[in-house]
Every structure is written in C-alpha cells, then in structure tokens.
Design a protein around this motif. Sequence first.
Motif, PDB file in Angstrom:
ATOM      1  N   ILE A  35       0.822  -1.211   0.000  1.00 34.05           N
ATOM      2  CA  ILE A  35       0.000   0.000   0.000  1.00 34.05           C
ATOM      3  C   ILE A  35       0.861   1.269   0.000  1.00 34.05           C
ATOM      4  O   ILE A  35       2.001   1.278   0.457  1.00 34.05           O
ATOM      5  CB  ILE A  35      -0.978   0.032   1.190  1.00 34.05           C
ATOM      6  CG1 ILE A  35      -0.230   0.036   2.527  1.00 34.05           C
ATOM      7  CG2 ILE A  35      -1.936  -1.135   1.127  1.00 34.05           C
ATOM      8  CD1 ILE A  35      -1.146   0.199   3.729  1.00 34.05           C
ATOM      9  N   GLY A  36       0.246   2.318  -0.524  1.00 33.92           N
ATOM     10  CA  GLY A  36       0.914   3.616  -0.612  1.00 33.92           C
ATOM     11  C   GLY A  36       0.131   4.501  -1.565  1.00 33.92           C
ATOM     12  O   GLY A  36      -0.661   4.000  -2.367  1.00 33.92           O
ATOM     13  N   PRO A  37       0.325   5.815  -1.513  1.00 32.87           N
ATOM     14  CA  PRO A  37      -0.448   6.727  -2.366  1.00 32.87           C
ATOM     15  C   PRO A  37       0.083   6.729  -3.796  1.00 32.87           C
ATOM     16  O   PRO A  37       1.094   6.101  -4.102  1.00 32.87           O
ATOM     17  CB  PRO A  37      -0.223   8.084  -1.704  1.00 32.87           C
ATOM     18  CG  PRO A  37       1.153   7.971  -1.124  1.00 32.87           C
ATOM     19  CD  PRO A  37       1.290   6.542  -0.666  1.00 32.87           C
ATOM     20  N   ASN A  38      -0.610   7.442  -4.673  1.00 29.19           N
ATOM     21  CA  ASN A  38      -0.138   7.599  -6.045  1.00 29.19           C
ATOM     22  C   ASN A  38       1.259   8.207  -6.035  1.00 29.19           C
ATOM     23  O   ASN A  38       1.535   9.155  -5.297  1.00 29.19           O
ATOM     24  CB  ASN A  38      -1.077   8.513  -6.839  1.00 29.19           C
ATOM     25  CG  ASN A  38      -2.429   7.884  -7.059  1.00 29.19           C
ATOM     26  OD1 ASN A  38      -2.557   6.672  -7.028  1.00 29.19           O
ATOM     27  ND2 ASN A  38      -3.439   8.717  -7.278  1.00 29.19           N
ATOM     28  N   GLY A  39       2.131   7.665  -6.854  1.00 26.40           N
ATOM     29  CA  GLY A  39       3.489   8.209  -6.949  1.00 26.40           C
ATOM     30  C   GLY A  39       4.467   7.636  -5.954  1.00 26.40           C
ATOM     31  O   GLY A  39       5.626   8.013  -5.931  1.00 26.40           O
ATOM     32  N   ALA A  40       4.016   6.688  -5.122  1.00 25.63           N
ATOM     33  CA  ALA A  40       4.895   6.155  -4.079  1.00 25.63           C
ATOM     34  C   ALA A  40       5.886   5.128  -4.617  1.00 25.63           C
ATOM     35  O   ALA A  40       6.934   4.891  -4.020  1.00 25.63           O
ATOM     36  CB  ALA A  40       4.061   5.525  -2.966  1.00 25.63           C
ATOM     37  N   GLY A  41       5.543   4.474  -5.750  1.00 25.69           N
ATOM     38  CA  GLY A  41       6.438   3.472  -6.326  1.00 25.69           C
ATOM     39  C   GLY A  41       5.828   2.094  -6.469  1.00 25.69           C
ATOM     40  O   GLY A  41       6.503   1.144  -6.866  1.00 25.69           O
ATOM     41  N   LYS A  42       4.524   1.950  -6.164  1.00 26.26           N
ATOM     42  CA  LYS A  42       3.880   0.627  -6.247  1.00 26.26           C
ATOM     43  C   LYS A  42       3.923   0.076  -7.669  1.00 26.26           C
ATOM     44  O   LYS A  42       4.350  -1.053  -7.896  1.00 26.26           O
ATOM     45  CB  LYS A  42       2.421   0.700  -5.781  1.00 26.26           C
ATOM     46  CG  LYS A  42       2.208   1.141  -4.352  1.00 26.26           C
ATOM     47  CD  LYS A  42       0.778   0.946  -3.904  1.00 26.26           C
ATOM     48  CE  LYS A  42      -0.253   1.604  -4.786  1.00 26.26           C
ATOM     49  NZ  LYS A  42      -0.180   3.088  -4.747  1.00 26.26           N
ATOM     50  N   SER A  43       3.451   0.881  -8.632  1.00 23.10           N
ATOM     51  CA  SER A  43       3.363   0.387 -10.007  1.00 23.10           C
ATOM     52  C   SER A  43       4.734   0.147 -10.621  1.00 23.10           C
ATOM     53  O   SER A  43       4.914  -0.789 -11.401  1.00 23.10           O
ATOM     54  CB  SER A  43       2.556   1.367 -10.868  1.00 23.10           C
ATOM     55  OG  SER A  43       1.218   1.402 -10.437  1.00 23.10           O
ATOM     56  N   THR A  44       5.707   0.984 -10.263  1.00 23.21           N
ATOM     57  CA  THR A  44       7.074   0.765 -10.761  1.00 23.21           C
ATOM     58  C   THR A  44       7.606  -0.569 -10.259  1.00 23.21           C
ATOM     59  O   THR A  44       8.190  -1.353 -11.016  1.00 23.21           O
ATOM     60  CB  THR A  44       8.010   1.904 -10.302  1.00 23.21           C
ATOM     61  OG1 THR A  44       7.521   3.144 -10.822  1.00 23.21           O
ATOM     62  CG2 THR A  44       9.424   1.689 -10.803  1.00 23.21           C
ATOM     63  N   VAL A 199       1.968  -6.784   5.471  1.00 23.92           N
ATOM     64  CA  VAL A 199       1.733  -5.509   4.796  1.00 23.92           C
ATOM     65  C   VAL A 199       3.068  -4.775   4.637  1.00 23.92           C
ATOM     66  O   VAL A 199       3.897  -4.794   5.550  1.00 23.92           O
ATOM     67  CB  VAL A 199       0.756  -4.628   5.612  1.00 23.92           C
ATOM     68  CG1 VAL A 199       0.607  -3.255   4.978  1.00 23.92           C
ATOM     69  CG2 VAL A 199      -0.603  -5.290   5.725  1.00 23.92           C
ATOM     70  N   GLY A 200       3.239  -4.152   3.488  1.00 25.55           N
ATOM     71  CA  GLY A 200       4.366  -3.244   3.277  1.00 25.55           C
ATOM     72  C   GLY A 200       3.827  -1.890   2.868  1.00 25.55           C
ATOM     73  O   GLY A 200       3.000  -1.797   1.954  1.00 25.55           O
ATOM     74  N   ILE A 201       4.246  -0.838   3.557  1.00 25.21           N
ATOM     75  CA  ILE A 201       3.817   0.522   3.233  1.00 25.21           C
ATOM     76  C   ILE A 201       4.964   1.228   2.539  1.00 25.21           C
ATOM     77  O   ILE A 201       6.070   1.313   3.079  1.00 25.21           O
ATOM     78  CB  ILE A 201       3.403   1.303   4.490  1.00 25.21           C
ATOM     79  CG1 ILE A 201       2.267   0.592   5.217  1.00 25.21           C
ATOM     80  CG2 ILE A 201       2.972   2.725   4.125  1.00 25.21           C
ATOM     81  CD1 ILE A 201       1.846   1.266   6.505  1.00 25.21           C
ATOM     82  N   ILE A 202       4.710   1.711   1.329  1.00 26.21           N
ATOM     83  CA  ILE A 202       5.750   2.379   0.551  1.00 26.21           C
ATOM     84  C   ILE A 202       5.464   3.871   0.456  1.00 26.21           C
ATOM     85  O   ILE A 202       4.316   4.288   0.289  1.00 26.21           O
ATOM     86  CB  ILE A 202       5.874   1.746  -0.861  1.00 26.21           C
ATOM     87  CG1 ILE A 202       7.097   2.301  -1.606  1.00 26.21           C
ATOM     88  CG2 ILE A 202       4.597   1.889  -1.678  1.00 26.21           C
ATOM     89  CD1 ILE A 202       7.460   1.529  -2.858  1.00 26.21           C
ATOM     90  N   ARG A 203       6.498   4.661   0.640  1.00 29.83           N
ATOM     91  CA  ARG A 203       6.386   6.116   0.486  1.00 29.83           C
ATOM     92  C   ARG A 203       7.639   6.633  -0.183  1.00 29.83           C
ATOM     93  O   ARG A 203       8.754   6.307   0.234  1.00 29.83           O
ATOM     94  CB  ARG A 203       6.196   6.793   1.843  1.00 29.83           C
ATOM     95  CG  ARG A 203       5.976   8.300   1.714  1.00 29.83           C
ATOM     96  CD  ARG A 203       5.768   8.969   3.050  1.00 29.83           C
ATOM     97  NE  ARG A 203       6.870   9.870   3.348  1.00 29.83           N
ATOM     98  CZ  ARG A 203       7.352  10.081   4.553  1.00 29.83           C
ATOM     99  NH1 ARG A 203       6.867   9.435   5.588  1.00 29.83           N
ATOM    100  NH2 ARG A 203       8.332  10.931   4.742  1.00 29.83           N
ATOM    101  N   GLU A 204       7.470   7.389  -1.267  1.00 29.35           N
ATOM    102  CA  GLU A 204       8.582   7.998  -1.989  1.00 29.35           C
ATOM    103  C   GLU A 204       9.662   6.967  -2.324  1.00 29.35           C
ATOM    104  O   GLU A 204      10.855   7.214  -2.175  1.00 29.35           O
ATOM    105  CB  GLU A 204       9.164   9.164  -1.186  1.00 29.35           C
ATOM    106  CG  GLU A 204       8.163  10.299  -1.019  1.00 29.35           C
ATOM    107  CD  GLU A 204       8.721  11.447  -0.195  1.00 29.35           C
ATOM    108  OE1 GLU A 204       9.719  11.243   0.513  1.00 29.35           O
ATOM    109  OE2 GLU A 204       8.144  12.533  -0.279  1.00 29.35           O
ATOM    110  N   GLY A 205       9.205   5.780  -2.762  1.00 30.22           N
ATOM    111  CA  GLY A 205      10.146   4.773  -3.231  1.00 30.22           C
ATOM    112  C   GLY A 205      10.792   3.931  -2.160  1.00 30.22           C
ATOM    113  O   GLY A 205      11.653   3.096  -2.454  1.00 30.22           O
ATOM    114  N   LYS A 206      10.391   4.113  -0.906  1.00 27.70           N
ATOM    115  CA  LYS A 206      10.975   3.335   0.191  1.00 27.70           C
ATOM    116  C   LYS A 206       9.878   2.603   0.957  1.00 27.70           C
ATOM    117  O   LYS A 206       8.799   3.151   1.176  1.00 27.70           O
ATOM    118  CB  LYS A 206      11.707   4.248   1.193  1.00 27.70           C
ATOM    119  CG  LYS A 206      12.956   4.915   0.661  1.00 27.70           C
ATOM    120  CD  LYS A 206      13.568   5.781   1.764  1.00 27.70           C
ATOM    121  CE  LYS A 206      14.815   6.511   1.269  1.00 27.70           C
ATOM    122  NZ  LYS A 206      15.353   7.419   2.315  1.00 27.70           N
ATOM    123  N   ILE A 207      10.174   1.368   1.379  1.00 27.05           N
ATOM    124  CA  ILE A 207       9.273   0.663   2.296  1.00 27.05           C
ATOM    125  C   ILE A 207       9.533   1.234   3.685  1.00 27.05           C
ATOM    126  O   ILE A 207      10.616   1.068   4.243  1.00 27.05           O
ATOM    127  CB  ILE A 207       9.535  -0.856   2.297  1.00 27.05           C
ATOM    128  CG1 ILE A 207       9.311  -1.459   0.910  1.00 27.05           C
ATOM    129  CG2 ILE A 207       8.649  -1.539   3.332  1.00 27.05           C
ATOM    130  CD1 ILE A 207       7.880  -1.646   0.500  1.00 27.05           C
TER     131      ILE A 207
END
Length: 301
Positions: A35-44, A199-207
């Motif tokens: 999980i994470g917001p748009n732009g966090a790096g999930k889709s990449t 669960v892994g929370i990603i923000r700005e490319g980092k877990i």
Amino acid sequence: MNILKTVNLSKRFGTFEALKGVNMEVGPGEVYGFIGPNGAGKSTTIRILLGMLKATEGEAVILGKDVWKDAVEIHKRLAYVPGDVSLWPNLTGGEVIDLFLKLRGDTGHQRRNELIEVFDLDPRKKCRTYSKGNRQKVALIAAFASDADLFILDEPTSGLDPLMEMQFQKCVLKAKEEGKSVLLSSHILSEVEKLCDKVGIIREGKIIESGTLAQLRHLTRTQMLVETKRPIPHLTEIRGVHEVQQEQQLYTFQVDTDALEQVMKEIAQCGILRMESAPPTLEDLFMRHYDGKQESKGRGA
C-alpha cells in the motif's frame, strides 16, 4: 522458499529515483498487502516484477527465477490483474478468458464457468460493450481460473461494486487455502486488512513499514471515549495519550497501544461510568505516515 523476494530494488528514470532499495518477501500461501499513495512506487515495483522494466540496482526473484532474465518462464506460473484492464474490442469476454487460459496451458474450464457465474458476467458480449467493472471481471476470472502459483493484483477491484468486491475477497482467500501466494496492491485499506497476512507501506520509493498486521498495530493508537465520576487530572500529560477533547467528565482521546494498560490504571482511579474503545486499524497507521506528507503525489507511480 520465498515465492517472491526483492533485495535493495532501485529504479532511476534520469535523475528521478522512483525506487530506493525496496525489500519485500512473499512466502507460500501468503497474501502480502502493498500500500501507498499515487506516486509512491507501487506500479514501478510491479512493472519490474512482471519483467516490463529493468531494475537499475538490486535483485528481484519470483519462484527462484530472475524477473528480468526469466520473465517468460515466470509468466507461465503467474497471473496478473491490472487496475485498468484493456481488452480486444471485437472478442467476447468468454473468448478473452479462454485465450488467457490457453496461453498459460490451463484447462480450468469448470472453474472458469463457476467464476463467470460468481462474478455475474455475460461472456457472450463483445468486450467493446463492457463497462470498466465488467472488463475488471474478465481479468479476474481469467486469473483465478488459472493454476497460477502467484497472483499479482494491482488495484484489482477498481470499478467493482461492493457485492463483487466480496466475491473477489472470497477468491483470494480460496487461493490462499490452496497454498497460492498473492501480492495485493490496493488503496482500499479495509480490503487489505481483511485479506493480508503481511503488509508493506511504501512512500517515496521506500518501504517505511512492513510486517504482519499484529506487528504493525503496536504503532497505531486506540480511539477511546470515557466518562468518569470525577475529572481526570493531567490527562494530556499522561504518556501515550494524544488529541484529548473534554466536555465536562466526558473525554475522547487516542492512546498508543503500548501505553494502554497504564492509561487505564490512571483513569480507573476517577471512577469509570462509561467507556468505549475502537481497535486500531491499518488506516490509522497509514494516515500517521501520510497525513500532510503527499510530496510525491502526481509524479506517477
């Protein structure tokens, strides 16, 4: 053996660093919430796992194989559902499902027919006539009718109504019972909470946080409503108490989970007339990390 594992996964697009050392592990029969917001790096991250993008640094392995070098072999044992499904407009939904099953070498036609009924899909209609929700159903049926070992689901319930979301959740739990593994990327936190083991929370490319729900809940706060016979002295100064609101002897506040026992002892001395508590949720944890920290929003995932 881990079904999926990444080690220090990094991806740069020019000077922009989309992923900064992402580590995750998904074991057999595990559902991992990403999980994470748009732009966090999930889709990449997901594109790298699917072999669509090459990582700049680090390692990503699925079923013991390198995701970039062995992508074709991996895809024989993997099912992927994106958040926005594009289908061949002149094929019917049933033809598309059969095509996906045939490409994977599966013969799961009984399961296919069961799922068509479960998801209430008319497989005779051309895909160009389908709504977003029905296109989503085609992809979900094709995935869950297959004999995949790993399901990578990227916002899979996008466009589904609540009843169909419930059917999706049953499919995930059935796959888990069968020993299959699932990587579920979702912004619906209640869905993640119901289904996921880790669960892994990603923000700005980092877990920034990862673990089981039980491990992560110690970081969240319990919402309390308490009415006492006498005023609670210095409630705002008690360790672990936050956001106190008071109306006479009626108090609402939040408590850090690790401080709950001590706070209850303090309150009990004032004579409890009424007490309500709401257990901490994944959403609490998510908002604590993201509240007012949407710097990356709009950069693209």
